[in-house]
Design a protein around this motif. Structure first.
Motif, PDB file in Angstrom:
ATOM      1  N   ARG A  16      -7.358 -14.418 -11.652  1.00  0.00           N
ATOM      2  CA  ARG A  16      -7.387 -14.128 -10.218  1.00  0.00           C
ATOM      3  C   ARG A  16      -5.988 -14.225  -9.633  1.00  0.00           C
ATOM      4  N   HIS A  17      -5.800 -13.556  -8.489  1.00  0.00           N
ATOM      5  CA  HIS A  17      -4.578 -13.718  -7.709  1.00  0.00           C
ATOM      6  C   HIS A  17      -4.679 -15.004  -6.913  1.00  0.00           C
ATOM      7  N   TYR A  19      -4.161 -15.505  -3.668  1.00  0.00           N
ATOM      8  CA  TYR A  19      -4.913 -15.394  -2.409  1.00  0.00           C
ATOM      9  C   TYR A  19      -6.406 -15.323  -2.665  1.00  0.00           C
ATOM     10  N   ASP A  20      -6.738 -14.706  -3.785  1.00  0.00           N
ATOM     11  CA  ASP A  20      -8.137 -14.592  -4.197  1.00  0.00           C
ATOM     12  C   ASP A  20      -8.721 -15.994  -4.450  1.00  0.00           C
ATOM     13  N   ILE A  58       1.869  -9.430 -12.536  1.00  0.00           N
ATOM     14  CA  ILE A  58       2.328  -9.434 -11.158  1.00  0.00           C
ATOM     15  C   ILE A  58       2.074  -8.071 -10.558  1.00  0.00           C
ATOM     16  N   GLU A  59       1.467  -8.104  -9.392  1.00  0.00           N
ATOM     17  CA  GLU A  59       1.145  -6.820  -8.754  1.00  0.00           C
ATOM     18  C   GLU A  59       2.431  -6.136  -8.286  1.00  0.00           C
ATOM     19  N   GLU A  65       3.447 -14.499  -4.216  1.00  0.00           N
ATOM     20  CA  GLU A  65       1.996 -14.628  -3.956  1.00  0.00           C
ATOM     21  C   GLU A  65       1.188 -13.636  -4.766  1.00  0.00           C
ATOM     22  N   ARG A  66       1.843 -12.602  -5.248  1.00  0.00           N
ATOM     23  CA  ARG A  66       1.119 -11.538  -5.932  1.00  0.00           C
ATOM     24  C   ARG A  66       0.912 -11.820  -7.416  1.00  0.00           C
ATOM     25  N   LYS A  67       1.194 -13.052  -7.835  1.00  0.00           N
ATOM     26  CA  LYS A  67       0.996 -13.383  -9.250  1.00  0.00           C
ATOM     27  C   LYS A  67      -0.500 -13.479  -9.575  1.00  0.00           C
ATOM     28  N   ARG A  68      -0.849 -12.975 -10.756  1.00  0.00           N
ATOM     29  CA  ARG A  68      -2.218 -13.118 -11.217  1.00  0.00           C
ATOM     30  C   ARG A  68      -2.253 -14.203 -12.285  1.00  0.00           C
ATOM     31  N   TYR A  69      -3.142 -15.235 -12.070  1.00  0.00           N
ATOM     32  CA  TYR A  69      -3.210 -16.372 -12.996  1.00  0.00           C
ATOM     33  C   TYR A  69      -4.429 -16.254 -13.905  1.00  0.00           C
TER      34      TYR A  69
END
Lengths: 175, 789, 232
Positions: A16-17, A19-20, A58-59, A65-69
């Motif tokens: 998920r990102h 913010y997600d 990364i988006e 903030e746009r990193k996907r973990y």
């Protein structure tokens, strides 16, 4: 509540990102207290450092903030361990209420009065919780129930204490 | 071997095999529970005890019937006149003349004799200390009471003698026996007079009539099976509560056989107390029979002693049976540690094994023809048939109740409540009703049978009560008496008219008996013209006339007139008086006399024949009364008794019923009614018990605003449905059985509606159970029931 | 202890109730009032007189003294028959246990109050079925009370208490014999249905979580009542 373990657990269902993650957390657990984005960020970087998560991508055009973990194997093991470890039982003593009841009896005041007032106050909150529970989803219900049971336990303890102390007071000062 | 062995050995928790001691201990424990079970336990034990007690009392009563009969017969025989074995006793020091002094008074009969000692050592009647002198009498206590009551005022005029003593029990049939002995110095030896030298007569005992045996078998089944059913119901009183208690014992480790034995022990206690109560009830009941007369039934308490063997059987069999019933009833109940599961009756009742029993019974009865009642084999077959049929009805009934109730639907609220309740368990209801069924079915069959047989006894007498209501006759000829009867009866209050005749017979002078030893003879009756007009169609009549009367009901009588044409020489009476039939004798036609008969023979006016010379003749009168005069019959009887105490007086009725059969019928009805009362009592107890178990539910229904009447109706239906079904089965079965039994004695069914009174008792049972349940129902409908927890 | 308010618009009001069973007073000057559509919890320790108050309010028991006014009518002055008719027609009841007639099916149990009021069987059972649906137990219509769980039975009982569209619903520890989950569901269904029908509910309970379904609570202690809203 351990925010780190909670976020890790949320990642277990898929990457998920940031913010997600925050939004899901808020929706599921954060009714009383939404998470600040900074908290998510600092927690994730700590987990990243410990090797419990990794950056999955990364988006395009995004900031940090746009990193996907994504969760790592070590992360999964960690969640598993956390879930398996019982919470330390807390002696949930309502020191303020206890003090009040004892004080009331010591000063010849009616403990029942105090009890009724406190019950009324408790019920006011319990009504609100019940109302919310009725309108909310399962998560709401579970959380409200927890609060309701605790509040009820408070009241029952208070009633019992008042009854016992009443007796005690009568024994101490037979009039 | 070592010190270690001194430790108390621990018994393994494995199931221990109980020895006899263990079993007895469990039984004893059950008895302890019954005794120490608090109020509840006592009530339960008491209910069982009272129920068993009533049953045992009835059984003891039934077991006393043979003794009762024997004792009564013995006393009856002992007070018969002892006329001796010789044809005629000679007057002597020990002889006495006796004349029957019995008479009827309203609806009772008074028995007794006028006695005139002929020597210094006359015999004493049983129960009498000293013979009454002339003008004196000894009377039974009941008669004494009657004579001294307002009701006996007219009787006092009849038996107008000085009472000098009472007759003791040994000379009486029962405590209400009306009997007397009157001393006399005026009675003379004659036809109506007996010369005796002792009291007591031994009649040879006739073998019992097979028909009676069949009747008795039926009566036993009808009476004893309901009692057995009642006892079986009584030992189950409070069973549900007991089962709950036993469940609690299971929780602390009692196994199933132990609980059964404990239950048996509890029942045993109730039953043993019941036996004691039964003996007490029996003793009280027989004491009651000595002071109260119920349906003309009464007896000396001392007559009511059970046959020892039967008494022992009852006292042993009832407790054993009660334990057996309890254990058997528990088989359909599984008492688990956490509660009671009723496993029985989940599947419907099966018909296949129930139906054959009555079918076999009916087949046995159908197979026996009219003649079979005479042989032993026939009696056994018929008795077995009756038993199978009646017991079969009891077996079929629960199935009928269940099958019917299962099909019931809808209806108003009370009906719905009752039906649903019955659908869940028809057990209790149909068990009690089975008792009613057998009592009613048997009762109906018995009544039909006795009434059918009664046709022999119940014949139309053909007497015409609109013309005469009383007949009087004395066993000697006296024109003077005939005249006295006519004048004195005629002067009696309420008498409209009287005819009086001296009756004798005549044969041709010098005639010899024929080959069969029979001497051709003709009836001769002497009476006044007004009397003769009542007997024949006589146009003109003057004193001195003689008439030949034709047209008697018996055709042979007209033939007899052939020996007495006008001018014939006849010998009248015995010793004979020579008499010639006058030449101007007219022949007239007979007329139906007040007694319902047609006279045939010679009618003679006193001027034509001097009756004072007639021997071996009798004098009779027929009295027509105005029935609107109260007690008119008693005035006539008093007159008759005053004219001659030995005079036989009888009341004409259109039908004349055999009193013995009447008493059998009233006895049957009494017994059936009593049985139903007993069953009703057990239904009532079960009903109230059920209500008590539902106290809370009743309170809640009241909270809902349920009307009392709604629940009352539901209680009514709950009783009525099984009872009505039971009565339907009973009436069908009873009528069928009665028809079969009458068929065997070749008699038609005279009355199909005999069941109505018993059906009425059934209806009364429903009403009584319902009404008596209402006070407890209303009490339990109080809101306090909501506060129980 | 309590003032005796008779708030305007109240449907059922009681003042100064006294009731003694033998020498023990169960009510000693209790007062109460409830508005249409309002759920009032009656709380207090066991033996305090909660149930007696409910029984008096419902006209099951007549108080020794005090007045009870329902919809402008004096309840204490009514005859037993009148009070029964009132309970049949305008009140509904739910108790802790043992209230269903064991030999009747669920639908017959629910239809019972209607039938007591003279409604025809078909119609009564149709309406009963509708209520069973509302309480999510329509699958049990033809079952007997012995064949279902406590929670299901209690739902049937709630359906029965509401089937006549009562104006006052009396519930005496309606969840006392149920676990939390079932108890909650029953309370939810009960209060929802009552509010939907604008019925007043008198709810006797000693559990705070159950009382939380009420709009306000009245505390009964030693036979005296204390109205927590009005004394404040």
């Amino acid at each position: 509540m351990s925010i780190g373990h909670t976020l890790l657990g949320l990642l277990e269902s898929g990457p998920r990102h940031g913010y997600d993650l925050k939004r899901t957390f808020d929706e599921t657990f954060g009714h009383d207290k939404p998470l600040h984005y900074g908290q998510v960020y600092s927690t994730m970087s700590r987990l990243l450092k410990n090797g419990l998560v990794e950056v999955d991508g990364i988006e395009a055009g995004g900031g940090p903030e746009r990193k996907r973990y994504a969760i790592t194997d070590a992360g999964i093991t960690d969640v598993q361990r956390w879930l398996a470890t019982p919470e330390k039982p807390e002696p949930y003593l309502q020191s303020t209420l206890y003090t009040k009841v004892v004080l009331a009896l010591l000063t010849d005041r009616d403990a029942a009065e105090l009890l009724d007032a406190q019950r009324s106050e408790h019920l006011r909150l319990m009504r609100a919780l019940t109302e919310r529970k009725r309108k909310g989803d399962l998560a709401d219900q579970l959380i409200c129930d927890h609060a309701l049971f605790h509040l009820e336990a408070d009241l029952r303890w208070l009633e019992l204490t008042a009854a016992r102390l009443d007796k005690l007071a009568a024994e101490v000062r037979p009039s | 071997m070592t010190l270690l062995d001194d430790r108390p050995t621990r018994t393994a928790p494995a199931p221990t095999r109980p020895g006899l001691g263990g079993r007895l201990r469990d039984l004893g424990l059950g008895i302890r529970f019954a005794v120490s079970g608090g109020r509840e336990g006592w009530i339960r034990a008491l209910l069982t005890a009272v129920g068993v007690g009533l049953g045992v009392a009835l059984l003891l009563g039934a077991a006393s019937v043979p003794t009762f009969q024997q004792e009564r017969d013995a006393r009856g025989d002992a007070r018969q006149l002892g006329v001796g074995t010789d044809d005629r006793l000679k007057p002597g020091d020990r002889t006495m003349l006796a004349v029957d002094a019995s008479s009827e008074y309203r609806d009772v009969t008074i028995g007794g004799y006028l006695l005139r000692p002929e020597g210094a050592h006359p015999p004493l009647p049983p129960g009498v200390d000293k013979l009454p002198g002339p003008g004196e009498m000894v009377v039974s206590p009941a008669l004494d009471q009657l004579l001294h009551s307002a009701e006996g005022k007219l009787l006092k005029e009849r038996y107008d003698y000085r009472t000098v003593g009472t007759i003791h029990d040994s000379g009486l049939d029962n405590p209400f026996d009306l009997y007397l002995y009157v001393g006399s110095d005026s009675i003379k030896d004659g036809t109506d007079t007996s010369r005796i030298d002792h009291f007591g007569m031994n009649y040879p005992k006739e073998p019992m009539d097979p028909v009676l045996i069949v009747l008795i078998v039926l009566a036993c089944i009808v009476l004893l099976v309901p009692v057995a059913i009642f006892i079986a119901t009584a030992v189950r009183f409070g069973g549900e509560r007991r089962d709950k208690r036993l469940a609690a014992l299971r929780l602390v480790g009692a196994d199933v056989p132990m609980t059964r034995r404990m239950a048996a022990g509890e029942t045993l206690f109730g039953t043993l107390v019941g036996l004691v109560l039964g003996v007490v009830f029996f003793l009280a009941g027989r004491q009651l029979l000595g002071v109260v007369e119920i349906w003309r039934l009464s007896a000396f308490p001392s007559d009511f002693v059970p046959v020892p063997a039967l008494a022992v059987l009852i006292l042993v069999a009832v407790p054993l049976a009660s334990v057996a019933v309890t254990v058997f009833a528990l088989r359909s109940v599984v008492i688990e540690p956490l509660g009671v599961v009723r496993s029985g009756r989940v599947r419907g009742r099966r018909l296949w094994w129930r139906l054959p029993v009555p079918v076999v019974g009916v087949a046995l009865l159908l197979a026996s023809g009219p003649g079979d009642t005479l042989g032993t084999r026939g009696v056994v077959q018929i008795s077995a048939g009756i038993a199978f049929t009646l017991i079969g009805l009891v077996l079929v009934l629960p199935w009928v109740v269940e099958a019917t109730v299962r099909r019931l639907r809808g209806g108003p609220v009370p009906w719905q409540l009752a039906v649903r309740r019955l659908q869940l368990s028809t057990d209790g209801g149909s068990r009690a009703v089975a008792g009613i069924t057998i009592a009613v079915a048997g009762g109906i069959a018995l009544q039909m049978f006795t009434v059918g047989i009664n046709d022999d006894f119940n014949k139309k007498t053909g007497q015409d009560p609109s013309r005469a209501q009383l007949g009087a006759s004395a066993g000697f000829a006296s024109g003077e008496l005939a005249e006295r009867m006519v004048t004195e009866f005629g002067a009696t209050k309420g008498v409209r008219s009287v005819i009086g005749t001296v009756d004798s017979w005549a044969s041709r002078t010098g005639a010899k008996p024929d080959a069969d030893g029979i001497l051709a003879s003709v009836s001769v009756s002497v009476g006044s013209c007004s009397t003769l007009r009542e007997l024949a169609k006589v146009d003109s009549c003057r004193d001195g006339d003689v008439f030949r009367v034709e047209g008697a009901e018996n055709a042979g009588v007209d033939d007899e007139l052939k020996i007495a044409p006008p001018g014939a020489k006849l010998d009248v009476g015995d010793p004979a008086v020579r008499w010639t039939v006058p030449a101007d004798t007219r022949t007239v036609h007979s007329r139906r006399d007040p007694g319902g008969h047609y006279f045939g023979g010679l009618l003679v006016t006193p001027g034509a024949l001097d009756v004072r010379e007639l021997g071996n003749a009798s004098t009779s009168a027929q009295v027509q009364v105005d029935q609107s005069v109260p007690d008119v019959l008693e005035y006539v009887r008093n007159t008759g008794f005053a004219i001659n105490p030995g005079m036989h007086m009888y009341v004409y009725q259109t039908t004349q019923r055999d009193s013995e059969y009447a008493s059998i019928r009233s006895g049957l009805f009494t017994a059936a009614a009593l049985t139903m009362t007993l069953i009703a009592a057990s239904m009532l107890v079960s009903q109230i018990e059920q209500l008590r178990d539902r106290r809370r539910l009743l309170s809640i229904l009241v909270a809902y605003g349920t009307r009392r009447s709604t629940l009352a109706w539901s209680v009514l239906w709950q009783t009525a449905i099984p009872v009505v079904l039971g009565m339907a089965v009973a009436v069908t079965g009873g009528l069928g059985l009665g028809w079969l039994m009458l068929r065997m004695v070749d008699k038609p069914v005279t009355d199909w509606f005999l069941f109505l009174p018993l059906a009425g008792v059934g209806g009364a049972t429903i009403a009584a159970v319902t009404l008596l349940s209402l006070p407890p129902l209303y009490r339990m409908m109080r809101p306090e029931g909501l506060r129980t927890e | 202890m309590s003032s005796t308010p008779t708030p305007a618009g109240s449907l059922l009001t009681a003042t100064g109730l006294h009731k003694a069973y033998g020498p023990t007073p169960a009510l000693d000057g209790a007062s109460f009032s409830v508005h249409p559509g309002e759920v009032v919890a009656v709380m207090g320790p066991s033996g305090s007189g909660k149930s007696t108050l409910l029984h008096c309010l419902a006209g099951i028991v007549t108080p020794d003294s005090g007045t009870i006014t329902y919809d402008g009518r004096d309840l204490a002055g009514m005859s037993d028959a009148e009070r029964s008719a009132l309970r049949r027609g305008e009140f509904g009841f739910v108790f802790q246990f043992g209230q269903l007639v064991p030999e009747l099916t669920c639908v017959e149990n629910v239809a019972l109050p209607l039938r007591l009021n003279g409604v025809k069987r078909k119609e009564a059972e149709r309406r009963a079925t509708a209520w069973l649906q509302k309480l999510e137990v329509d699958g049990l219509a033809d079952k007997r009370p012995g064949e279902m769980s406590g929670g299901q039975g209690q739902r049937v009982a709630v359906a029965r208490s509401l089937v006549t569209n009562p104006r006052v619903l009396f519930a005496d520890e309606p969840t006392g014999a149920l676990d939390s989950l079932n108890g909650e569901r029953v309370m939810e269904l009960l209060t929802e249905a009552a509010r939907g029908a604008n019925a007043a509910v008198v709810l006797v309970t000693h559990e705070a979580r159950v009382a939380a379904y009420s709009d306000r609570e009245v505390v009964v202690r030693d036979g005296r009542s204390r109205d927590m809203e009005y004394t404040r």
